[in-house]
Design an enzyme around this catalytic site. Structure first.
Site, PDB file in Angstrom:
ATOM      1  N   CYS A  40       0.801  -1.263  -0.204  1.00 26.61           N
ATOM      2  CA  CYS A  40       0.037   0.245   0.056  1.00 26.61           C
ATOM      3  C   CYS A  40       0.960   1.186   0.009  1.00 26.61           C
ATOM      4  CB  CYS A  40      -0.819  -0.004   1.084  1.00 26.61           C
ATOM      5  SG  CYS A  40      -2.169  -1.365   1.058  1.00 26.61           S
ATOM      6  N   HIS A  84     -11.398  10.613  -9.473  1.00 27.12           N
ATOM      7  CA  HIS A  84     -10.252  10.587 -10.308  1.00 27.12           C
ATOM      8  C   HIS A  84      -9.019  11.564  -9.814  1.00 27.12           C
ATOM      9  CE1 HIS A  84     -12.934   8.334 -12.683  1.00 27.12           C
ATOM     10  NE2 HIS A  84     -11.892   7.731 -13.228  1.00 27.12           N
ATOM     11  N   GLU A 127     -13.033   0.293   0.236  1.00 22.64           N
ATOM     12  CA  GLU A 127     -12.059   0.196  -0.875  1.00 22.64           C
ATOM     13  C   GLU A 127     -12.324  -0.802  -1.687  1.00 22.64           C
ATOM     14  OE1 GLU A 127      -8.327   0.148   0.993  1.00 22.64           O
ATOM     15  OE2 GLU A 127      -8.223   2.134   1.207  1.00 22.64           O
TER      16      GLU A 127
END
Length: 140
Positions: A40, A84, A127
């Site tokens: 991550c 985005h 997520e």
């Protein structure tokens, strides 16, 4: 003779009313506080699902905690500011799901809640389909 189609009256138990609405956005991030070998710590992305949960002791006409349409400013914020984007570049906190949930709760309380009935109880951030974080707002 016409048959009645109305259901019989029932006793309405006391309690709290609760509603939820889900929103989605796409974003990337990396967690800067992790060692370089942690997966991550590298740039990656998610199809986030954010759910807000509101509560009220009493309903407003016609029988709402709040009108779901009143949540449009929150959707506009997600679409305009987070969708985005690289979250680690724009958030004032580390881009974990836990801190994102808390940040979104703070934004909602400051920008949406003052103009609607009901009170934000929680924000949940997903997520993936199998992992989520939830921030529960302390009752006043």
């Amino acid at each position: 003779m016409a048959l009645s189609t109305a259901l019989p009256a029932v006793g309405m138990p006391p309690g709290v009313f609760r509603i939820g609405k889900s929103f989605t956005f796409e974003a990337g991030h990396r967690l800067t506080g992790l060692p370089p070998e942690h997966q991550c710590s590298r740039q990656h992305g998610h199809s986030y699902t954010v759910e807000v949960e509101l509560v009220a002791d009493e309903l407003v006409t016609p029988g709402f905690v709040t009108d779901f349409a009143d949540l449009k400013p929150f959707k506009a914020f997600l679409d305009g500011e987070l969708d985005h984007r690289n979250l680690h570049e724009i958030l004032p906190v580390e881009a974990t799901s836990e801190l994102l949930a808390q940040y979104l709760a703070g934004w909602f309380v400051q920008h949406v809640q003052p103009g609607i009935p009901g009170r934000l109880a929680a924000v949940q951030v997903r997520e993936t389909g199998s992992s989520w974080a939830r921030f529960e707002v302390a009752a006043p």
